[in-house]
Design a protein around this motif. Sequence first.
Motif, short mmCIF file in Angstrom:
data_model
loop_
_atom_site.label_atom_id
_atom_site.label_comp_id
_atom_site.label_asym_id
_atom_site.label_seq_id
_atom_site.Cartn_x
_atom_site.Cartn_y
_atom_site.Cartn_z
N TYR A 19 0.25 -46.82 -0.69
CA TYR A 19 -0.28 -45.69 -1.00
C TYR A 19 -1.15 -44.65 0.04
O TYR A 19 -1.22 -43.43 0.08
CB TYR A 19 -1.07 -45.88 -2.48
N THR A 20 -1.89 -45.50 0.97
CA THR A 20 -2.32 -44.54 1.90
C THR A 20 -1.58 -43.86 2.88
O THR A 20 -1.65 -42.97 3.37
CB THR A 20 -3.37 -45.61 2.75
N ASP A 21 -0.47 -44.81 3.09
CA ASP A 21 0.77 -43.90 4.11
C ASP A 21 1.45 -43.03 3.20
O ASP A 21 1.45 -41.72 3.86
CB ASP A 21 1.71 -45.18 4.25
N LEU A 22 1.72 -43.12 1.99
CA LEU A 22 2.29 -42.11 1.09
C LEU A 22 1.44 -40.97 0.84
O LEU A 22 1.81 -39.71 0.77
CB LEU A 22 2.64 -42.60 -0.21
N LEU A 23 0.09 -41.03 0.65
CA LEU A 23 -0.85 -39.89 0.39
C LEU A 23 -1.78 -39.62 1.64
O LEU A 23 -2.50 -38.76 1.05
CB LEU A 23 -1.41 -40.27 -0.99
N GLY A 24 -1.55 -40.11 2.57
CA GLY A 24 -2.38 -40.03 3.68
C GLY A 24 -2.33 -38.57 4.43
O GLY A 24 -3.58 -37.83 4.72
N ASP A 25 -1.34 -37.77 4.15
CA ASP A 25 -1.35 -36.38 4.66
C ASP A 25 -2.15 -35.33 3.37
O ASP A 25 -2.58 -34.38 4.03
CB ASP A 25 0.19 -35.85 4.74
N PHE A 26 -2.42 -35.63 2.49
CA PHE A 26 -3.42 -35.02 1.44
C PHE A 26 -4.93 -35.41 1.73
O PHE A 26 -5.56 -35.12 1.01
CB PHE A 26 -3.28 -35.56 0.05
N GLY A 27 -5.09 -36.48 2.76
CA GLY A 27 -6.15 -36.88 3.12
C GLY A 27 -6.74 -37.98 2.53
O GLY A 27 -8.06 -38.44 2.28
N ALA A 28 -5.92 -38.48 1.68
CA ALA A 28 -6.27 -39.73 0.71
C ALA A 28 -6.53 -41.10 1.79
O ALA A 28 -5.82 -41.15 3.00
CB ALA A 28 -5.10 -40.23 -0.11
N LYS A 29 -7.51 -41.93 1.46
CA LYS A 29 -7.86 -42.94 2.11
C LYS A 29 -8.39 -44.05 1.25
O LYS A 29 -8.65 -43.52 -0.13
CB LYS A 29 -8.71 -42.95 3.50
N VAL A 30 -8.43 -45.31 1.45
CA VAL A 30 -9.33 -46.32 0.67
C VAL A 30 -10.64 -46.00 0.75
O VAL A 30 -11.29 -46.03 1.80
CB VAL A 30 -9.10 -47.70 1.18
N LEU A 31 -11.33 -45.60 -0.36
CA LEU A 31 -12.76 -45.09 -0.49
C LEU A 31 -13.69 -46.09 -0.89
O LEU A 31 -14.91 -46.25 -0.29
CB LEU A 31 -12.79 -44.01 -1.64
N LEU A 32 -13.13 -47.04 -1.41
CA LEU A 32 -13.97 -48.31 -1.95
C LEU A 32 -12.92 -49.48 -2.29
O LEU A 32 -12.02 -49.40 -2.93
CB LEU A 32 -14.52 -47.96 -3.32
N ASP A 33 -13.33 -50.39 -1.52
CA ASP A 33 -12.52 -51.84 -1.43
C ASP A 33 -13.22 -52.90 -2.17
O ASP A 33 -14.24 -53.43 -1.32
CB ASP A 33 -12.01 -52.04 -0.27
N LEU A 34 -13.04 -53.46 -3.40
CA LEU A 34 -13.68 -54.33 -3.87
C LEU A 34 -12.91 -55.75 -3.95
O LEU A 34 -13.14 -56.51 -5.18
CB LEU A 34 -14.28 -53.83 -5.32
N ASP A 35 -12.16 -56.08 -3.12
CA ASP A 35 -11.36 -57.42 -3.19
C ASP A 35 -10.01 -56.93 -4.02
O ASP A 35 -9.03 -56.77 -3.72
CB ASP A 35 -11.99 -58.57 -3.41
N ARG A 36 -10.36 -57.13 -5.58
CA ARG A 36 -9.30 -57.28 -6.53
C ARG A 36 -8.74 -55.78 -6.80
O ARG A 36 -7.82 -55.47 -7.77
CB ARG A 36 -9.25 -58.09 -7.63
N ILE A 37 -9.53 -54.78 -6.61
CA ILE A 37 -9.60 -53.21 -6.96
C ILE A 37 -9.92 -52.58 -5.79
O ILE A 37 -10.99 -52.78 -4.96
CB ILE A 37 -10.25 -53.06 -8.20
N ALA A 38 -9.15 -51.32 -5.45
CA ALA A 38 -9.42 -50.48 -4.40
C ALA A 38 -9.12 -49.15 -4.74
O ALA A 38 -8.21 -48.84 -5.59
CB ALA A 38 -8.43 -50.72 -3.17
#
Length: 123
Positions: A19-38
């Motif tokens: 999903y970061t590769d697919l949506l990266g050109d929209f400026g999407a990135k992992v904003l919060l990573d809590l192990d079992r949910i990001a």
Amino acid sequence: MIGYVTIGVSDMARAKAFYTDLLGDFGAKVLLDLDRIAFIGKSMDTPMLAVCTPYNGEPNHPGNGNMFAIPMGSKDAVDQHYKKAIELGATCDGEPGQRIPGQFYGAYVKDLDGNKVAFFYFG
């Protein structure tokens, strides 16, 4: 109106990369990573996609009839993101095309865990 949509996945690292590769050109990135949910998006105050392993520890199952849709802004962008998703390992669930004459253009894929995603353009 939507804060985030959550989908169940079997492999967090793989889902975050997809999903970061697919949506990266929209400026999407992992904003919060809590192990079992990001949470993936542009900012915490805009709509986000959350990927997670199910809380109950059972295997994830994509829902029949469940789908999330991403606005693309143009027919070309629909085509490009459909192609990119396929290149990243998604499977086709409806090639790009005009669905409602003169109004709705869309394409559909299933991600690496079988979750249905639509790319669309109204106009």
